[in-house]
Design an enzyme around this catalytic site. Structure first.
Site, PDB file in Angstrom:
ATOM      1  N   TYR A 145     -37.012 -14.321  -4.133  1.00  0.00           N
ATOM      2  CA  TYR A 145     -37.780 -13.074  -4.204  1.00  0.00           C
ATOM      3  C   TYR A 145     -39.180 -13.288  -3.645  1.00  0.00           C
ATOM      4  CZ  TYR A 145     -40.502  -9.435  -6.689  1.00  0.00           C
ATOM      5  OH  TYR A 145     -41.361  -8.412  -7.018  1.00  0.00           O
ATOM      6  N   LYS A 149     -41.171 -11.415  -0.527  1.00  0.00           N
ATOM      7  CA  LYS A 149     -42.448 -10.722  -0.695  1.00  0.00           C
ATOM      8  C   LYS A 149     -43.520 -11.285   0.239  1.00  0.00           C
ATOM      9  CE  LYS A 149     -41.240  -7.714  -3.779  1.00  0.00           C
ATOM     10  NZ  LYS A 149     -41.369  -6.261  -3.580  1.00  0.00           N
TER      11      LYS A 149
END
Length: 249
Positions: A145, A149
């Site tokens: 993740y 990002k």
């Protein structure tokens, strides 16, 4: 409030819950009409009505993104707040995990910016939701993740350059710990993987924040509204920390 502001229109993805839902509510308060996009039609039903029109779409699929883009002509704002994560040991992340996370979190935002950015009215703005995890490596349980990002920050800078002549501004916001269902999932997963009680894990995380608490989604929505508004008219290509002092660079 001027009639020009009342005429403005925004597209908000991930609008069914968390920060996205708070952004929808803030925009409606500001007199902005909203196209609320989410994969979960039931959650969208909880925010739709009045000046908020729902659109159920799977943004991991080109067809879903195309549906949103087709509805975007003449909009002023785009807020990309959708995203997914997997809480796992970095050594257990699978190729399927990686591809799913990056398809939804990074690929979809690139192509939404590409397809919608040129359709926004001159003077419009885009805000992409990144994360403090794009700048920190302390929570390795969400490493895939975090990588997605970080990619969002690069996407933001590139489209800020590409759309500047229109002009459409493109910025990112990097929230830290925000009181949302996604954060509840992260907290529970970290506690399990680290062999800690949930309350102890929560306390330990909050202690890493100089202000000593998580943000409320409404606070984050206020910062996003600032980035969309004319008050931030000379800001583009920026990654704004919203972390209670946890990240300062």
């Amino acid at each position: 409030m001027s009639s020009a502001v009342h005429a403005r229109r925004a597209i908000v993805t991930g609008a069914g819950s968390g920060i996205g839902r708070a952004v929808v509510r803030r925009l409606l308060q500001e007199g902005v009409r909203v196209l609320a996009v989410d994969i979960d039609g039931e959650k969208l039903g909880e925010v739709a009505g009045g000046d908020c029109e729902p659109l159920v779409a799977d943004l991991s699929e080109p067809a879903g993104r195309a549906r949103v883009a087709e509805a975007a002509d003449g909009a002023d704002y785009l807020v990309n707040s959708h995203g997914v994560l997997v809480v796992k040991s970095i050594f257990d992340v699978t190729l399927d995990d990686w591809r799913r996370i990056h398809t939804i979190n990074a690929e979809s935002i690139f192509f939404l910016c590409q397809q919608i950015g040129p359709r926004l009215k001159p003077g419009g703005a885009v805000v992409n939701l990144s994360s403090s995890s794009a700048k920190l490596a302390t929570t390795t349980e969400v490493a895939a993740y975090a990588a997605s990002k970080t990619t969002i920050l690069s996407i933001t800078r590139s489209f800020a350059q590409a759309l500047a002549s229109r002009p459409v501004r493109v910025n990112a916001i990097c929230p830290g710990i925000v009181d949302t269902p996604m954060q509840d999932m992260v907290l529970a997963g970290m506690a399990r993987l680290r062999g800690m009680e949930l309350s102890a894990m929560d306390e330990a995380r909050n202690k890493t924040v100089p202000l000593g608490r998580p943000a409320r989604p409404e606070e984050c929505a206020g910062a996003i509204w600032f980035l969309l508004s004319d008050e931030a008219g000379y800001m583009t290509g920026q990654a704004v920390n919203f972390t209670g002092g946890l990240v300062t660079w």
